[in-house]
Design a protein around this motif. Structure first.
Motif, mmCIF file in Angstrom:
data_model
loop_
_atom_site.group_PDB
_atom_site.id
_atom_site.type_symbol
_atom_site.label_atom_id
_atom_site.label_comp_id
_atom_site.label_asym_id
_atom_site.label_seq_id
_atom_site.Cartn_x
_atom_site.Cartn_y
_atom_site.Cartn_z
ATOM 1 N N UNK A 77 0.815 -1.229 0.000
ATOM 2 C CA UNK A 77 0.000 0.000 0.000
ATOM 3 C C UNK A 77 0.848 1.280 0.000
ATOM 4 N N UNK A 78 2.000 1.253 0.691
ATOM 5 C CA UNK A 78 2.871 2.426 0.676
ATOM 6 C C UNK A 78 3.439 2.676 -0.720
ATOM 7 N N UNK A 79 3.790 1.612 -1.430
ATOM 8 C CA UNK A 79 4.331 1.771 -2.776
ATOM 9 C C UNK A 79 3.279 2.280 -3.750
ATOM 10 N N UNK A 80 2.054 1.814 -3.598
ATOM 11 C CA UNK A 80 0.978 2.313 -4.462
ATOM 12 C C UNK A 80 0.723 3.786 -4.167
ATOM 13 N N UNK A 81 0.706 4.146 -2.890
ATOM 14 C CA UNK A 81 0.513 5.552 -2.526
ATOM 15 C C UNK A 81 1.632 6.406 -3.092
ATOM 16 N N UNK A 82 2.857 5.905 -3.021
ATOM 17 C CA UNK A 82 4.010 6.636 -3.558
ATOM 18 C C UNK A 82 3.824 6.907 -5.051
ATOM 19 N N UNK A 83 3.388 5.910 -5.794
ATOM 20 C CA UNK A 83 3.183 6.083 -7.228
ATOM 21 C C UNK A 83 2.052 7.062 -7.519
ATOM 22 N N UNK A 84 0.986 6.987 -6.733
ATOM 23 C CA UNK A 84 -0.136 7.908 -6.962
ATOM 24 C C UNK A 84 0.241 9.342 -6.619
ATOM 25 N N UNK A 85 1.006 9.516 -5.558
ATOM 26 C CA UNK A 85 1.440 10.868 -5.201
ATOM 27 C C UNK A 85 2.354 11.429 -6.284
#
Length: 108
Positions: A77-85
């Protein structure tokens, strides 16, 4: 289109800071992954050590793969958030949206 064209386009539209969009969150996502990786690796390694406290190359390779896989699943989830940000989505709701979509997809 080349990478240099993308870089110059980002600088023109967003300035130099556009190249570092999401960088702080990128750094923040490596901490939990690394902590979990070493936690799992050392815990598993303690189960496979011989009398001298050593493990074989292949055991080490296996343990590293397992530890990395488990850590990646947990911190996904942190990696997905990083990509979305980094792609410009609203930072305030990104983490919660990522957690909901990942947990719903993978835990149900």
């Amino acid at each position: 289109v080349s990478k240099l064209n993308y870089i110059s386009q980002i600088i023109q539209q967003q300035g130099i800071s556009g190249l570092y969009k999401g960088y702080a969150f990128n750094l923040a996502s490596y901490g939990p992954f690394s902590a979990l990786y070493f936690l799992f690796y050392e815990s598993l390694k303690n189960k496979y050590v011989d009398e001298q406290g050593d493990i074989t190359y292949y055991q080490s390779l296996m343990l590293a793969g397992v530890s990395g896989g488990i850590s990646a699943i947990i911190t996904n989830p942190l990696n997905i958030a990083k990509l979305r940000i980094a792609s410009g989505q609203n930072v305030k709701s990104v983490i919660w949206d990522c957690w909901q979509s990942v947990s719903y997809t993978h835990l149900t």
